[in-house]
Design a protein around this motif. Structure first.
Motif, PDB file in Angstrom:
ATOM      1  N   GLY A 142       6.625   3.798   3.596  1.00 36.96           N
ATOM      2  CA  GLY A 142       5.648   4.060   4.640  1.00 36.96           C
ATOM      3  C   GLY A 142       6.232   4.695   5.894  1.00 36.96           C
TER       4      GLY A 142
ATOM      5  N   THR B 211       8.370  10.604   2.759  1.00 39.76           N
ATOM      6  CA  THR B 211       8.072   9.259   3.261  1.00 39.76           C
ATOM      7  C   THR B 211       8.644   8.218   2.311  1.00 39.76           C
ATOM      8  OG1 THR B 211       5.991  10.058   4.222  1.00 39.76           O
ATOM      9  CG2 THR B 211       6.226   7.685   3.954  1.00 39.76           C
TER      10      THR B 211
ATOM     11  N   THR C  31       7.904   7.873   7.658  1.00 40.41           N
ATOM     12  CA  THR C  31       8.071   9.309   7.476  1.00 40.41           C
ATOM     13  C   THR C  31       9.441   9.773   7.974  1.00 40.41           C
ATOM     14  OG1 THR C  31       7.179   9.895   9.653  1.00 40.41           O
ATOM     15  CG2 THR C  31       5.592   9.622   7.848  1.00 40.41           C
TER      16      THR C  31
ATOM     17  N   ASP D 116      -2.083  -1.760  10.574  1.00 34.74           N
ATOM     18  CA  ASP D 116      -2.109  -0.919   9.376  1.00 34.74           C
ATOM     19  C   ASP D 116      -2.603   0.483   9.716  1.00 34.74           C
ATOM     20  OD1 ASP D 116      -1.972  -1.033   6.215  1.00 34.74           O
ATOM     21  OD2 ASP D 116      -3.802   0.056   6.734  1.00 34.74           O
TER      22      ASP D 116
ATOM     23  N   ARG E 140      -7.377   1.425   0.139  1.00 34.61           N
ATOM     24  CA  ARG E 140      -6.468   0.775   1.084  1.00 34.61           C
ATOM     25  C   ARG E 140      -7.242   0.012   2.150  1.00 34.61           C
ATOM     26  NH1 ARG E 140      -1.091   3.208   3.895  1.00 34.61           N
ATOM     27  NH2 ARG E 140      -0.803   1.629   5.534  1.00 34.61           N
TER      28      ARG E 140
ATOM     29  N   SER F  22       0.819  -1.211   0.000  1.00 39.66           N
ATOM     30  CA  SER F  22       0.000   0.000   0.000  1.00 39.66           C
ATOM     31  C   SER F  22       0.854   1.263   0.000  1.00 39.66           C
ATOM     32  CB  SER F  22      -0.915   0.018   1.236  1.00 39.66           C
ATOM     33  OG  SER F  22      -1.828  -1.060   1.217  1.00 39.66           O
ATOM     34  N   GLU F  23       1.964   1.228   0.726  1.00 37.83           N
ATOM     35  CA  GLU F  23       2.779   2.427   0.906  1.00 37.83           C
ATOM     36  C   GLU F  23       3.676   2.745  -0.289  1.00 37.83           C
ATOM     37  OE1 GLU F  23       2.574   4.612   3.120  1.00 37.83           O
ATOM     38  OE2 GLU F  23       1.460   3.699   4.751  1.00 37.83           O
TER      39      GLU F  23
ATOM     40  N   ASN G 244      -0.682   4.172   9.386  1.00 36.53           N
ATOM     41  CA  ASN G 244      -1.332   5.242   8.627  1.00 36.53           C
ATOM     42  C   ASN G 244      -1.685   6.465   9.490  1.00 36.53           C
ATOM     43  OD1 ASN G 244      -4.286   5.546   6.564  1.00 36.53           O
ATOM     44  ND2 ASN G 244      -2.233   6.251   6.131  1.00 36.53           N
TER      45      ASN G 244
END
Length: 253
Positions: free
Chosen positions: A34, A31, A36, A88, A158, A16-17, A92
């Motif tokens: 995922g 980022t 940062t 997850d 997502r 996803s990232e 996020n």
């Protein structure tokens, strides 16, 4: 509680990232994988540059995921599938937000801290329903953020993928409700085969006849074959009745 879900969960998060991004409207800023810039700096104990974020490797990113997110929400203590949705969300939106949503989904006091009450509630709640409720609450939270108009579509995709994968984890971890019954049926079947074996009973009756003869009793008129057959009929009848009763009881449970 499936500790080995960690790597599987990380793989899904990375899907996803993606790689390095630095969206001007993303409050997380630069980022990569995922992670940062602020998170990487906290992990290394110093301020880091965007170049260092860009150069972040998978091994270090995985270590950060384990320490700052997986362990932060005590994912190893959560049911399979539930651990992934909470993890997850932590990646996020931060561990505290992930825990708050879990507590809201469970209907327990919301303090943003995972303690025995939250863990007990999570362990006694049906995982599929909890995963679906958690996903809905998470989506509702993200929809209220100022950046929802920019990132909302991506968040919805997502969360849909996370829910789908979490449900698969929960399903694969759930014990087969028929497995213990099938094992019991198998054991009963083996016992029934032994009990209904004519040679076994014939030998047992013959052995009993010999023992009685040694004890001084006259067994010359004993029809061992007929006696064995009679025993088999009694055992077969009893076995049928017991099996029928057991099946009826299982259907009603």
């Amino acid at each position: 509680m499936v500790a080995t879900n960690f790597q599987k969960a990380v793989d899904h998060v990375l899907a996803s990232e993606g790689g390095y991004v630095d969206h001007p409207q993303d409050p997380g800023g630069a980022t990569n994988l995922g992670i940062t810039r602020a998170t990487l700096g906290r992990f290394r104990g110093r301020e880091v540059s965007k170049a260092e974020v860009r150069a972040l490797g998978l091994t270090e990113a995985t270590a950060i995921y384990r320490q700052d997110y997986w362990r932060a929400v005590q994912a190893d203590a959560l049911p399979s599938g539930v651990d992934f949705v909470v993890f997850d969300c932590a990646v996020n939106s931060g561990p505290r937000r992930a825990i708050l949503i879990l507590q809201e989904a469970l209907g327990v006091s919301r303090d943003g801290l995972i303690g025995p009450v939250t863990l007990r509630a999570a362990g006694t709640t049906e995982p599929t329903a909890l995963i679906e409720r958690y996903s809905a609450l998470r989506l509702a939270f993200l929809g209220r953020l100022p950046t929802a108009s920019v990132f909302g579509n991506g968040w919805r995709k997502r969360i849909a993928a996370v829910q789908r994968n979490a449900l698969a984890m929960a399903s694969s971890a759930a014990p087969d409700p028929l497995s213990s019954k099938n094992e019991e049926y198998g054991q009963m079947g083996n016992l029934r085969t032994i009990l209904l074996s004519r040679p076994i009973w014939a030998n047992l009756v013959g052995l009993a006849s010999i023992m009685l003869s040694l004890a001084g009793l006259d067994t010359t008129g004993l029809d061992t074959a007929g006696f064995s057959d009679a025993l088999l009929q009694v055992i077969a009848g009893g076995s049928f009745i017991a099996s029928s009763v057991l099946q009826l009881r299982r259907r009603n449970t």
